[in-house]
Design an enzyme around this catalytic site. Structure first.
Site, PDB file in Angstrom:
ATOM      1  N   THR A  40      -9.887  -1.062   5.238  1.00 45.87           N
ATOM      2  CA  THR A  40      -9.843   0.702   4.856  1.00 45.87           C
ATOM      3  C   THR A  40      -8.621   0.812   3.980  1.00 45.87           C
ATOM      4  O   THR A  40      -9.111   1.612   2.886  1.00 45.87           O
ATOM      5  CB  THR A  40      -9.809   1.529   6.026  1.00 45.87           C
ATOM      6  N   HIS A  43      -9.574  -0.196   0.591  1.00 47.47           N
ATOM      7  CA  HIS A  43     -10.516   0.707  -0.056  1.00 47.47           C
ATOM      8  C   HIS A  43      -9.643   1.913  -0.905  1.00 47.47           C
ATOM      9  O   HIS A  43      -9.831   2.276  -1.962  1.00 47.47           O
ATOM     10  CB  HIS A  43     -11.874   1.217   0.846  1.00 47.47           C
TER      11      HIS A  43
END
Lengths: 342, 342, 342, 342
Positions: A40, A43
């Site tokens: 994450t 990202h």
């Protein structure tokens, strides 16, 4: 304090000085001992479509960590200063139907540390006292820092029966590798790990896989069947999120088996529901986060008893300021968990 | 053939020649490779009250064994001659509500090999084809011979959750020792074994107990609590059948815990239901036999995967004709499983 | 305000004026609309052994009630002034293992409204905001007032499968009568109610029992068997707490059945564990309180859908000041739920 | 005897005289009292792609029926001549892993009456004694004849919790209508039925739906949410098999809910696994056939107790020879269950 900040709605992030977070009345302030980089975080770093829709810069990000409580808000009473803790990154409302019926991990109003509020790539983080989990001081910081992904694996693996069963793990990233270790620890009769990268398969092997399958070299469905007397795996843990991986995962599932889905496909997946779920009498579990707090108790028990050892997953360590080196390694696919020390 | 026969309604038994059993149309004839002595066999030998009410001499007794199929009845088709098998000793009717709803182990019309019909202390036994379970040929005969008590332990231990939990086993005879090994194999965080005999406690230790408690020397309830941060065991497996053991078992159970009862008390036991079950929100499972056939699959999986090793339990071996020497050892409490070779 | 106060460590209680309770920062103040007398209140009134060990006078007692929120503490935000609420009387710590794993109803550090802190036999009660449950305004106050015992019944009945099964309820007091109605509402194939008082059996009949059994006139074990083709009840709900009732409850349970224990025996009960639990493969559940909050959602669903109607249980109503008349009726056994209006 | 025969690999079928079936040693001969037409029979009649791949003419087809046992094979002993029975159409091997672990309904080697062997559109059918279920003689033949689809509905509905929950049934054909009735009988708080045909929705209403939704006129996902305070259904039973229906079924499922899939899509369905299963923490059950024999016991219990009444589903009756008139009605969508009397 020093922190890693997503400063602008664009790719990149900066290591810079920011104020220590304020501590609300029911919060605790945690001095970060070790943090870890999650997919994450990449990202957010790369500012992909998901990040663009969710993240509001400036933001200190990061959500996998452990540390020591150094301050408590006026109304915080349940955990003492000095405690060594890991943190559940999902802040839940405590009042919705899910929270009130034992399913806080799918709370209807969740906020996530390092995503919706300041995170752990910093010297200090403030979180509600209800979100910390006291760790045994014998657990090394680099292991205590990765309870979030380990918890994902524990939750996924233990969402159904495992003892005496054949388990296939589709996707051997860090969470998949944790799941391999958990499945072995709780009595699987055979654990098969699948991936497309030799690096990850080697890690799965070190974490206890009886059989690793490189799906660029052999058909993973056939390989799993061959390894299970033609029956398929009793339990499939889908951790790749890749549409092909998901389809294969259903195909390698035994009649009457259980498949738990953790990997998140970025697009719709066309499934042959008749053959893959209905005629098979299969059970499918969607897995989100970690059970609060059953998963945490299970995870700590597996670590403290020595039944699971996560240290092989910690492949690299850096000072926090060198986070971008760690991120680069992860993108090259030549690292599992990268630990950062503030 | 040579067999051990309960010849008369009185203590004792004789090794003598008897005819090879007849093989019914749906039966198979098993050539016994190894048999084992169960506590039940000692009751029959000693002609205790239970035996007097149940056994009709003359009877070839014994029910724990493995062997090779050497003949099949005309209508028996499901298992081949030459197969290496262990045998479920409970012959069930297949038509009652229990059998028809997945609970054949508590069939309303059960008959037991070596109790209600000729048993395995012999060169050959005839049993319905539906009662054999094909064993992997890599499993040693002395291990294949003790699937009945091992199955009791697997059924008891796996009648609820175990992974990450603290397990107390009350009574460390052969089944208790099997349960210790199973609990470890399926991820218990701590396994405590309780008995009054050092010999058995030493065996429990060898089978994997983290802590052994001699209840003649320390209060087992306090010891279990001390070993579990004062909480008690999450799971208690009662395998002593002794009224004191049963009462202690309930007292050492954690709030919200699960206790499975396998040991058979010979008299009523006065329980403090309010404190021991109701306020605790406890779950109690009565355990009888082994699940047909889930338990057998689980048991074989634990053995084949190497997660459980039963060999330390085989403390003595004798030729069948010397069965009475084996019985004597068991009565002295200086043996676990005694294997007989016809 | 007017309240019923246990003024001294002796039998009796007084209706007198007391201050309105103070409202803590996370509390709400509830104006009581209707309250109801529980057996526990009679123990406090009569100053029995349990009360002597637990209650510290002076105490406003009573714990079954509903009302309207009229004030909130500074930090209370989750439920609005004006809400019509019933109250979970168990104040839990929220931090123990049980609370953190979905079992708050067996919290290790519970305090009870009207027992350990001021209760509802008063015009106002202060409780933590986390203890109120918003009721649909269409539910009559006398029904909303008895969610505590109704919740006991829902929790007990739904602690296992019921659909298509034969259910025996041992003890047909108010909770038993609620259980009769719940079992019918969730698809029991037959519901049998047992008691020693014709008044209660008549009420059980009105609440939906297919068969009522007066155990002073017929053997309840034989009666239940006769009513179930000789098999016994698939599910037994023990709500008498009487040693004879408990023993009969186990005897009338079918092989493979489930018995849930709610009634609290005041002494040890000698059980034939071999026949009543072990050989039967029975499951026993100890039931304490109500699940927070699954039980409450289930209870409200059954009421709002019209599947359960509790009004026949409300046999008498009084102004709060006449509470002693209501208590007298209950002691005579000629009342079910007595409602008090402040 | 007279029978309906698929005579050739082409559309159509003929009513003609054929020999009474032979009765194997463990078979019983059932004189058909009433039979019913299933969608599968229409596939066979119309010779669709599935039928072309599975059916080997000539074949007497039909599999929903009841009748009386008039003859037994030499080795058939478990059910008497004269018994009124319905028949489980799935002939299972009894020896595979699924059969041996309580999952015979997903046997690895199943053969189906009226598909793989002669069926019930005839005066007599022979089936293994192990496949009959004795019906209470008070159950009317037209109801006893439709235990197969009723069993599908019972199995689907009871594959998870229902009491107190909101249930949406997608597809209101005969099985969907049965599911509506079952869900109401076992305590659903609200039952919503969805279809595209007013005829079927009217029937769903008569079978107990609280709310019917014509998905040609309103968005069924929005309608279900509007009917459940915006949350969606706790339980969704997918019985349409239509890709749009399946997608909607997942969308109308509440976070944390359970969806059971019975309808068989004829093509792959693209699902948004992230939103519809994973983030929701949903549970998906594939449903095949009926549990042998738990479902049958549950089904009979619901009928005998009067909690479910199937008679409104029997919309038409014909003599067996007029089967093609019944088929025509079904194709027009103006019938639910069409009963045939030989």
């Amino acid at each position: 304090m020093t922190a890693v900040v997503k400063t602008a709605p664009a790719p990149g992030s900066e290591v810079r000085e920011v104020p220590v977070p304020e501590v609300g009345p029911r919060d605790v302030l945690v001095k970060v001992k070790a943090a870890s980089i999650c997919g994450t975080d990449l990202h957010i770093q790369d500012w992909d479509k998901w990040a663009q829709g969710r993240i509001h810069p400036p933001l200190v990000f990061g959500h996998e960590f452990c540390g020591e409580i150094v301050e408590r808000g006026a109304a915080a009473t349940t955990v003492p200063v000095g405690a060594f803790v890991s943190v559940e990154g999902h802040l839940v409302d405590g009042t919705c139907y899910q929270c009130r019926t034992g399913n806080a991990h799918i709370c209807e109003n969740v906020a996530i540390v390092g995503v919706d509020r300041p995170g752990c790539f910093a010297e200090y983080v403030a979180v509600p006292e209800g979100n910390v989990y006291a760790m045994d001081k014998g657990i090394p910081p680099e292991v205590a820092a990765i309870q979030d992904p380990f918890g994902n694996a524990v939750h996924t693996t233990l969402s159904g029966e495992v003892a005496g069963l054949a388990v296939a793990v589709v996707g051997s990233g860090p969470i998949g590798c944790c799941a391999v270790a958990v499945a072995q620890a709780v009595g699987a009769r055979r654990v098969m790990a699948i991936d497309i990268r030799p690096y990850r398969l080697e890690l799965a092997r070190r974490m206890g896989a009886d059989r690793v399958i490189d799906s660029t070299k052999e058909d993973p469905v056939e390989a799993v069947k061959a390894d299970t007397d033609g029956e398929g795996a009793d339990v499939v843990l889908e951790m790749s999120g890749h549409p092909d991986g998901v389809k294969q995962a259903f195909k390698m599932l035994r009649r009457g088996g259980r498949i738990s889905l953790l990997g998140i496909p970025s697009q719709a997946v066309a499934l042959d529901l008749a053959e893959d779920i209905i005629f098979k009498g299969a059970t499918v579990h969607g897995i989100n986060g970690r059970r609060m707090w059953r998963t945490w108790y299970q995870a700590q028990a597996l670590l403290r008893s020595g039944k699971v050892d996560l240290r092989p997953l910690v492949t690299h360590t850096f000072p926090l300021a060198k986070i971008h080196e760690g991120m680069a390694l992860l993108k090259q696919g030549e690292a599992a968990k990268v630990i950062l020390y503030p």
